[in-house]
Write a protein that holds these residues in place. Structure first.
Motif, short mmCIF file in Angstrom:
data_model
loop_
_atom_site.label_atom_id
_atom_site.label_comp_id
_atom_site.label_asym_id
_atom_site.label_seq_id
_atom_site.Cartn_x
_atom_site.Cartn_y
_atom_site.Cartn_z
N ASP A 174 -6.46 6.21 10.80
CA ASP A 174 -7.27 7.11 9.97
C ASP A 174 -6.40 7.67 8.84
OD1 ASP A 174 -5.63 9.00 11.07
OD2 ASP A 174 -7.17 9.94 12.34
N ASN A 175 -6.92 8.63 8.08
CA ASN A 175 -6.18 9.15 6.91
C ASN A 175 -4.88 9.85 7.31
OD1 ASN A 175 -8.00 8.16 5.14
ND2 ASN A 175 -9.27 10.02 5.13
N SER A 217 -6.27 0.75 6.81
CA SER A 217 -7.48 1.54 7.09
C SER A 217 -8.30 0.98 8.26
CB SER A 217 -8.36 1.63 5.86
OG SER A 217 -8.67 0.32 5.44
N ASN A 218 -8.05 -0.25 8.62
CA ASN A 218 -8.77 -0.82 9.77
C ASN A 218 -8.22 -0.29 11.09
OD1 ASN A 218 -8.65 -3.88 8.01
ND2 ASN A 218 -10.47 -2.64 8.27
N SER A 226 -2.90 8.75 9.53
CA SER A 226 -2.08 7.70 10.15
C SER A 226 -2.07 7.76 11.67
CB SER A 226 -0.63 7.75 9.61
OG SER A 226 -0.63 7.54 8.23
N ASP A 230 0.83 -1.21 0.00
CA ASP A 230 0.00 0.00 0.00
C ASP A 230 0.87 1.26 0.00
OD1 ASP A 230 -2.33 -1.37 -0.14
OD2 ASP A 230 -2.87 -1.16 1.98
N LYS A 280 -1.05 4.49 -1.45
CA LYS A 280 -2.33 4.54 -0.72
C LYS A 280 -2.14 5.08 0.69
CE LYS A 280 -4.93 0.93 -3.05
NZ LYS A 280 -5.49 -0.43 -2.94
N ILE A 281 -0.93 4.95 1.22
CA ILE A 281 -0.65 5.48 2.56
C ILE A 281 0.16 6.77 2.38
CG2 ILE A 281 0.46 5.02 4.78
CD1 ILE A 281 0.02 2.01 4.18
#
Lengths: 357, 469
Positions: B178-179, B174-175, B181, B140, B145-146
């Motif tokens: 949050d956005n 994502s579990n 981190s 990711d 994505k991160i």
């Protein structure tokens, strides 16, 4: 913390309510008979189990009687009986009743000859379990000169080996090398779990509740499917074959050591009227034939003792059905008088065997 | 350590739930450190050195991901090499601990890679789970994505988080974050009641269903297979299929339940898979976190690099063989994976020929075919030798009379457990649709009985099957 509609009036969170309610369920279940004034019985049996230094019931964590029972075997002339609850239980027990092992031990002839007669038994003992035990005895150099093994058709249906029998393996006498299995058992978690179990009395009680629940489930099954003691018990191919293989293995070890072994078809209620026995007539006949042949093949002594105990010397047991407390026929356990009769029959066999030497 | 062991239920978990909320109230940092230390102790309590490969895998992927996320390296030519290093590190751990015997017995004459021979039978629990979790983080990061690397301690907590560490669900970034981190752990409120219901259900399913079936299945699979008939073999297939379902879903219930008490919503891993109407649907409802991981990271990669002819059979089957091997270091697991791949492929073919039907009778027929075919594949999963697996599998389709080789209780248990499991699947659908207001009361009553039965059965525990993966 959210509270459900159901429990908010009680002012306690759900999880505490659940915990308390579950304990209440267990308590009510454990004391159900007392609350509803139902008969309390010990399993199904009216038979009384005997376990002592001469006739030892192998039981979980209770290896003391086993050690006591076996201590003189190998030192003197000895006869060892393997058995199931028929060996260790007396039906409709009266105060002076003795099991057949006790009767044999009291015989003057055997006392004079310093013959050690002992037995090891477990309820529903299978031949597979006998093999595990015999292997361990051999490893520990506890070798009886004469061994009696009953072959119950009923017990060839048993396939599992109880945990405590498995635990005997490599542990009954000192072992130099610990097995891999033991090493796993000795993991930190297992050790801690074991300490908790031994120190909290609650767990001892739980074991009996667990047994009670299993018994009730068993009775419930019998009720649903209409199973009775007289229902025909079919032979189970896989378990039958495994048990017979185990017997062969014991016999092989015995032959290699040139020791005497008796294999016997045990006493059975209604042996003189095979229509009434809980097996298919055909299966039972071929079973006896097979055991006889197997014995011949392995140079052991075959005995058919199925008719040794008259029908009048057997007893009854409490219902194995969930509903109703009617007494039922007990095909396995005979009375104190029956034990006496059986001991006389065995006594003749043992004496004849002694004469050979 | 198992959740359902006495040590865990009476010492470890109560201690944790007494201290953790207290710490969280006063210091988030202390609570995080406590949760991390507790996770490591819980994981390494039996074999402390198991923590070492875990830390190696987690740390290496953290530093690799930090490089990949760093904006300075966005267009770096080394990105792919760095990603390959992460693969190599994780795969090396798997080869050393899990696959060395399979590789050496397959490709080397001496049957052993000598320098690894001492590691026989020592498999750090959950290694397949946490390597997939660390890999997903790295991939990711590579895919962008991160956006921001989390703090090292937060990241370690994400990998070592004890409720799911050894048997999933495999968590995604994502579990847990949050956005920005930041840990979601700090933001969610614990769901005490719901968490407790799930723990009660998990304990019941493990101790009263899975362990009871395990006892009976062990006897059946240890018996002489040459004597068994068609009914015995189907019972064994269904028996083990149910056992592994109960065992694994129980772990997931416990993981979800404990996480809810801590304050983390982790995804569901099972959704009554045996009520599926196709193999494809089954794998969307069974071990959901693994299926989606494989689909997002492995299948996507293989699919892009292989020919798509014949309904994409080659990438599909390769993926399934790898998925099989993930479950165990034996070619029988690969066979199990391949068989499931073939079932999915057959469904693809069927779907392309026959249009979707809403006929209830047809749906039931699909359900029956899916159930039987999936169950038959478990024979390869459970058997201890090729000979046993092949014989049992052939006997599933060879009629040689109706006879029963085992005790009646085995057939009865398997039948009852199957019916109960399928009925619960249907009831669950119904409750979802109705969204009944009585659900809470039902939960309380069911949980109480589940807990009572679990306490009664607690003396006989067996290990979770998925611990060995």
């Amino acid at each position: 913390m959210s509270k459900s509609n159901f429990t908010k009036n009680l002012l306690i969170p759900d999880f505490i309510f659940i915990f308390l309610f579950s304990l209440l369920i267990i308590f009510v279940y454990d004391n159900f008979e007392k609350f509803f004034d139902r008969n309390i019985n010990d399993g199904f049996l009216k038979a009384t189990a005997i376990s002592n230094k001469k006739n030892c019931r192998i039981k979980d964590k209770e290896f003391n009687c086993l050690k006591e029972t076996l201590k003189d075997i190998g030192k003197n002339k000895s006869v060892l009986f393997f058995g199931n609850s028929q060996t260790g239980a007396i039906n409709n027990f009266k105060i002076d009743d003795k099991d057949y092992i006790a009767h044999l031990n009291e015989e003057k002839f055997f006392k004079d000859n310093k013959l050690i007669i002992r037995s090891l038994w477990m309820p529903n003992a299978s031949l597979k379990e006998f093999y595990v035990i015999y292997k361990e005895l051999e490893r520990c150099k506890i070798i009886p000169e004469t061994l009696f093994i009953p072959v119950f058709l009923d017990d060839t249906r048993e396939q599992s080996i109880r945990d405590y029998v498995n635990k005997l393996e490599n542990t009954f006498c000192k072992s130099k090398e610990k097995t891999k299995k033991e090493k796993i058992i000795e993991s930190n978690v297992k050790r801690l779990d074991q300490k908790i179990k031994t120190n909290l009395s609650l767990f001892k009680n739980l074991q009996s509740i667990n047994t009670k629940m299993r018994t009730d489930l068993y009775k419930f099954r019998n009720y649903i499917f209409g199973i009775k003691p007289t229902s025909i018990r079919p032979i189970k191919k896989a378990s039958y074959s495994e048990n017979i293989d185990a017997l062969k293995k014991i016999l092989k070890i015995r032959i290699e050591n040139n020791l005497t072994t008796f294999i016997y078809i045990p006493p059975l209620l209604y042996a003189n009227d095979l229509q009434k026995i809980p097996y298919s007539k055909k299966n039972y006949a071929s079973f006896k034939k097979e055991i006889k042949y197997l014995c011949k093949e392995h140079y052991c002594n075959f005995l058919n003792l199925e008719g040794s105990i008259p029908n009048t010397l057997w007893g009854t047991k409490t219902s194995t059905n969930f509903i109703g407390n009617n007494e039922e026929i007990d095909f396995m356990h005979f009375t104190g008088e029956g034990h006496k009769v059986f001991s006389k029959e065995l006594s003749i066999i043992i004496k004849n065997n002694l004469k050979k030497y | 350590m198992f959740f359902h062991s006495l040590s865990s239920l009476l010492i470890f978990l109560p201690t944790f739930f007494l201290i953790y909320p207290f710490l969280k109230k006063y210091s988030l940092n202390f609570s995080k450190i406590f949760l991390l230390i507790f996770s490591l102790v819980f994981y390494g309590f039996d074999v402390p050195w198991f923590v070492i490969p875990l830390i190696i895998s987690a740390s290496s992927d953290f530093f690799i991901s930090r490089y990949l996320i760093d904006k300075k390296n966005k267009f770096s030519e080394y990105r792919k090499i760095i990603l390959v290093i992460s693969f190599c590190t994780n795969l090396s751990l798997l080869v050393i601990f899990k696959y060395h015997y399979l590789i050496s017995s397959t490709f080397f004459r001496d049957n052993q890679l000598l320098f690894l021979s001492n590691l026989n039978n020592i498999l750090p629990v959950g290694i397949s789970f946490y390597t997939f979790q660390t890999l997903s983080f790295t991939i990711d990061s590579f895919r962008g994505k991160i956006k921001k690397i989390p703090r090292f301690i937060d990241y370690l907590l994400y990998i070592c988080y004890f409720p799911q560490l050894v048997a999933g669900p495999i968590l995604r970034f994502s579990n847990f974050f949050d956005n920005n981190s930041s840990l979601l752990l700090n933001k969610n409120l614990p769901k005490m009641n719901y968490g407790f219901y799930r723990i009660c259900y998990g304990l019941f399913i493990k101790l009263c269903l899975a362990d009871e079936l395990s006892r009976l299945n062990d006897i059946a699979f240890d018996s002489d297979y040459s004597l068994l008939g068609i009914v015995d073999c189907w019972t064994m297939a269904f028996g083990f299929g149910l056992q592994i379902y109960f065992d694994f879903s129980a772990y997931s219930h416990l993981a979800v339940g404990i996480s809810n008490l801590i304050g983390i919503d982790i995804p569901e891993n099972f959704n009554f898979p045996y009520n599926s109407k196709s193999a494809t649907e089954f794998w969307k409802r069974w071990h959901i976190s693994l299926s989606s991981w494989v689909s997002d990271y492995l299948y996507m990669f293989i699919n892009n690099n292989f020919t798509q002819s014949f309904f994409g059979a080659i990438p599909l089957l390769i993926t399934w063989i790898i998925m099989g091997l993930w479950h165990g270091a034996s070619w029988r697991f690969a066979m199990w994976g391949l068989m499931n791949g073939i079932l999915v492929l057959i469904h693809r073919l069927y779907k392309s020929i026959v249009s979707k039907s809403n006929n209830k009778v047809m749906e039931n027929i699909y359900c029956f075919i899916t159930l039987s075919s999936i169950m038959s594949t478990w024979i390869y999963f459970r058997s201890s030798s090729w000979d046993q697996a092949n014989n049992l599998f052939i006997k599933l389709f060879k009629f040689d009379g109706l006879y029963f080789s085992f005790r009646e209780n085995y057939y009865l248990f398997v039948f009852l457990f199957l019916i109960t499991s399928l009925t619960f699947g249907e009831v669950n659908e119904y409750i979802k649709i109705k969204n009944t207001s009585h659900r809470k009361i039902l939960n309380i009553i069911f949980s109480s009985f589940a807990l009572a039965f679990s306490i009664i059965f607690i003396n006989r525990q067996a290990s979770f099957i998925y611990f060995q993966f």
